[in-house]
Scaffold this motif. Structure first.
Motif, PDB file in Angstrom:
ATOM      1  N   TYR A 172       0.850  -1.178   0.000  1.00  0.00           N
ATOM      2  CA  TYR A 172       0.000   0.000   0.000  1.00  0.00           C
ATOM      3  C   TYR A 172       0.896   1.241   0.000  1.00  0.00           C
ATOM      4  N   SER A 247      -3.787   7.126  -3.444  1.00  0.00           N
ATOM      5  CA  SER A 247      -3.106   5.920  -3.001  1.00  0.00           C
ATOM      6  C   SER A 247      -3.058   4.908  -4.125  1.00  0.00           C
ATOM      7  N   THR A 249      -2.773   0.541  -4.281  1.00  0.00           N
ATOM      8  CA  THR A 249      -2.715  -0.747  -3.604  1.00  0.00           C
ATOM      9  C   THR A 249      -2.323  -1.796  -4.622  1.00  0.00           C
ATOM     10  N   ASP A 772      -3.016  -2.946   2.698  1.00  0.00           N
ATOM     11  CA  ASP A 772      -4.405  -2.998   3.109  1.00  0.00           C
ATOM     12  C   ASP A 772      -5.242  -3.425   1.927  1.00  0.00           C
TER      13      ASP A 772
END
Length: 779
Positions: A172, A247, A249, A772
């Motif tokens: 992440y 973000s 991931t 995550d």
């Protein structure tokens, strides 16, 4: 600045020391336990009036330590309550943390008396009485250390959030939160173990490959919508500005729950919401790179709205050694210039868990060929992509999203009077449902349609896809077993993909996980129907490639600020789709016999001293394609790669030194030639400053510090040393008198809350452990 004197302190038991956190990089979270110590201070708040005379702007700075060793405390929860016995009681006001670490901001009513409550893990909770008025607008508060036993809390977080419960290795990344020399998203991701960058020279398209795969085996989704080109199956990451993302991931390994395509891994991207106020940034760099970023965000009675725009251009006229020519002359790269324009709009309504994001990404670039040829000096590639997504999430873990993407592409070459146009449309709806917050059952489904029309296609242009995945978690807090089953239908080809994941915490410092599953990928429109060029032939008889086995086993050990993690993987694919030339140099897609990839990854993170973070990574892999009895290495896959990153954080200053190594790699299935190993050194530094009512950010990055000349794809030269300077300023709005509805919560994103424990802001991700899986499809 006014610093209050301590007047009273109630005795209470001290708690045990928590595991040491990574200084400056990990956000501090709220101490949710009952305050054992109640310290009350009466501090005259000296504030200058905002534009509305009945409101005062309050700025609070939290510090740990004294003198030169003090550090700002980020991630704390700061609340204001009307003091008991004062008129005009109202719900709590949550104080917003600004871009400058450790600085918090809110608006209060002038003349009122408030109770200021502070909470941060590892520090004693405090309560102060604050009176609004007088002349200064800042408070410096030093929190005292108070060790807190968090062993049980850590165990609970691991059980709920750690990716090992799914058996995948997950990374992440909070983009833009640290100093980085990376100028593109693909360059950010290429520093992770198991990932490799693909690029045809500076300014060209960029993609990533995972664990011995090809780029088309990596599914990339942006706000829930795939951005892989339906024509080629590859996601071009060069057209997505890193600054527009919140973000990323990264899930390594086959993921059948994301639909057909994620046979090697998946990347989930989330668009950043513009902060309140005005933001402007100017970027300048080597090879004529100039960029301008603008963003504004606001919050009102109805909800929040953010708008961001980015304009950038670069000439990319760097010199290179033409090794095709017998004399190896130095030449300048031609027709490699690039222009980008990007606009993002995001918003939500107060009181509703609905988020809307719209994007327009436009790219106009030259398409130079390999060194040694001038045939493509006038070839141009233009692409405009529009995307709209709507998503809703519930507190129980269920979510639903729908999106629409329209992509237009045009290729022109005036030298030979050639022009080709393509248009692609994608509609996708997906969701996941959990019967309850603690239910072991999870159902996920998707339905979508994609259609491609254009000059180069010689066949049907549309197809539907649908899928359903069910999983159930069994076991105890120390051992979890999660079987899952995915059923997909895409382009008329059904597939059933089972998977089994096991996660275990068998000791205090040890964790293990394992997984085995299947997945598949359908042929792209180019594989089936592309054939307008005399050198390309379509193959409508292609079969989907099937991952018979994708397995992983991993082990992690952690103690204090040291964490070591290693994993091994194996993937066997039947009927892999590869493009090969015939004896007459006519290219077409074919089903090869078998593709086998195996390898191991290792990662070590440590903090030898406060403010210092070191990360070491290494990857070994082998990827082989089998044709009947022949086996050949997959092109451009190095057997060895790795890196070292050293980061230093001191208050508002950050610095990074990064070394990346990529071993030799073959350039074709025939393995007649290979590119040599390369080692690149990058450095970056960032300085944040507070100037009046604005935050100033200065960032410097140097890629390829040693000026190494290399190629990622054969005969497409990469530039040498690159310098980038970025200067940005964020002007915060000066709040006026809050209305009755707004007084309950001055947080910039989200509805009003009661005076009790607030609901986390859905726009700002909470502090989470590395990896995550909450934003990725079910595996």
């Amino acid at each position: 600045m006014v610093r209050g004197e301590r007047t009273a302190r109630a005795p209470g038991p001290r708690r045990g020391r928590a595991a040491a956190t990574v200084a400056g990089l990990c956000a501090l979270v709220l101490n949710v336990g009952t305050a054992a110590q109640d310290v009350r201070r009466a501090v005259p708040l000296q504030g200058r009036a905002a534009q509305t005379p009945a409101a005062v702007e309050l700025r609070i700075r939290l510090w740990a330590g004294e003198g030169d060793t003090r550090q700002p405390i980020s991630g704390a929860r700061v609340w204001l309550h009307r003091a008991e016995g004062t008129p005009g009681s109202s719900p709590a006001i949550r104080v917003v943390e600004m871009r400058e670490p450790g600085t918090y901001h809110a608006a209060v009513v002038e003349g009122g008396t408030f109770e200021l409550r502070l909470g941060a893990i590892g520090f004693a909770p405090e309560t102060r009485l604050v009176r609004a008025g007088d002349a200064d607008d800042e408070l410096d508060i030093h929190l005292l250390p108070a060790p807190v036993p968090v062993q049980e809390l850590v165990a609970r977080v691991e059980a709920e959030r750690r990716p090992e419960r799914q058996g995948h290795t997950i990374h992440y990344i909070e983009l833009g939160e640290r100093a980085s020399p990376s100028t593109t998203l693909a360059d950010w991701l290429a520093g992770l173990p198991g990932l490799e960058l693909r690029r045809r020279g500076q300014g060209g398209p960029q993609s990533v490959a995972m664990r011995g795969s090809r780029p088309e085996a990596v599914l990339v989704i942006l706000d829930g919508m795939p951005i892989n080109d339906p024509l080629t199956g590859t996601a071009d990451l060069s057209g997505i500005p890193t600054r527009s993302l919140q973000s990323a991931t990264v899930l390594l390994g086959a993921n059948a729950g994301g639909g057909p395509g994620a046979t090697a891994g998946l990347v989930s991207l989330r668009t950043r919401s513009a902060p309140r106020g005005m933001t402007a940034a100017l970027t300048a760099g080597s090879f004529g790179r100039v960029g301008l970023d603008l963003a504004t965000g606001s919050s009102g009675r109805l909800g929040t709205l953010g708008v961001g725009a980015r304009l950038q251009r670069s000439t990319n006229d760097y010199t290179f050694e033409n090794r095709v020519s017998p004399t190896h002359p130095l030449e300048k790269r031609r027709n490699a210039d690039r222009k980008d324009a990007h606009v993002t709009v995001s918003g939500r309504l107060h009181g509703l868990p609905l988020r809307a994001v719209g994007r327009i990404d436009a790219v106009d670039r030259g398409s130079p060929g390999r060194m040694g040829t001038r045939l493509f000096d006038e070839a141009r590639w233009r692409e405009v992509t529009g995307q709209l997504t709507l998503s809703a999430k519930s507190r129980g873990g269920s979510e639903l999203s729908a999106g629409y993407t329209h992509r237009r592409q045009r290729y022109t070459d005036r030298r030979i009077d050639r022009e080709e146009s393509l248009s692609a449309r994608q509609i996708r709806m997906q969701g996941r449902w959990r019967p309850g917050p603690s239910s072991p059952w999870l159902l996920a489904g998707l339905v979508g349609n994609e259609r491609v029309t254009g000059d180069p296609l010689e066949g049907p242009s549309g197809r539907w896809m649908a899928g359903l995945t069910a999983s159930r978690t069994l076991g105890s807090p120390t051992l979890e077993v999660t079987p899952s089953l995915s059923v997909d239908v895409a382009g008329g080809d059904p597939a059933v993909s089972p998977a089994l994941a096991v996660g275990s915490r068998f000791a205090e410092r040890w964790r293990a996980w394992a997984r085995a599953g299947q997945a598949y990928r359908i042929p792209t429109f180019a594989d089936l129907y592309l054939g307008s060029s005399y050198q390309v032939r379509p193959n409508p008889d292609l079969r989907p490639e099937r991952v018979e086995l994708d397995a992983e086993i991993g082990l992690e050990w952690s103690q204090g600020s040291l964490r070591a993690r290693g994993s091994g993987f194996l993937r066997r694919t039947t009927d892999p789709i590869v493009w090969l030339p015939s004896s007459t140099a006519v290219w077409s897609a074919r089903n090869a016999g078998r593709l086998r990839a195996a390898g191991a990854e290792a990662e070590l993170k440590l903090s030898p001293a406060p403010g210092w973070d070191i990360r070491l990574t290494g990857t070994w892999m082998q990827s082989r394609v089998r044709f009947d009895a022949d086996r050949a290495a997959l092109p451009y896959q190095p057997e060895w790669s790795g890196g070292v990153a050293i980061e230093r954080t001191s208050g508002a200053r950050r610095a990074l030194l990064r070394l990346r190594y990529t071993g030799p790699r073959p350039t074709s299935l025939a393995a007649t030639h290979e590119l040599p190993a390369t080692a690149l050194v990058d450095i970056a530094a960032r300085q944040n400053m507070h100037v009046g009512n604005a935050d100033l950010e200065i960032e410097l990055g140097i890629r390829n510090l040693l000026d190494t000349r290399y190629e990622l794809v054969e005969l497409f030269p990469e530039p040498g040393r690159q310098l980038t300077v970025r200067v940005g300023i964020h002007a915060r709005p000066r709040p006026g008198l809050p209305s009755d509805r707004q007084a309950g919560n001055m947080h910039e994103d989200g509805p009003s809350f009661d005076a009790g424990e607030p609901t986390p802001d859905p726009e700002v991700p909470a502090a989470r452990p590395d990896g995550d899986p909450s934003d990725i499809p079910l595996s």
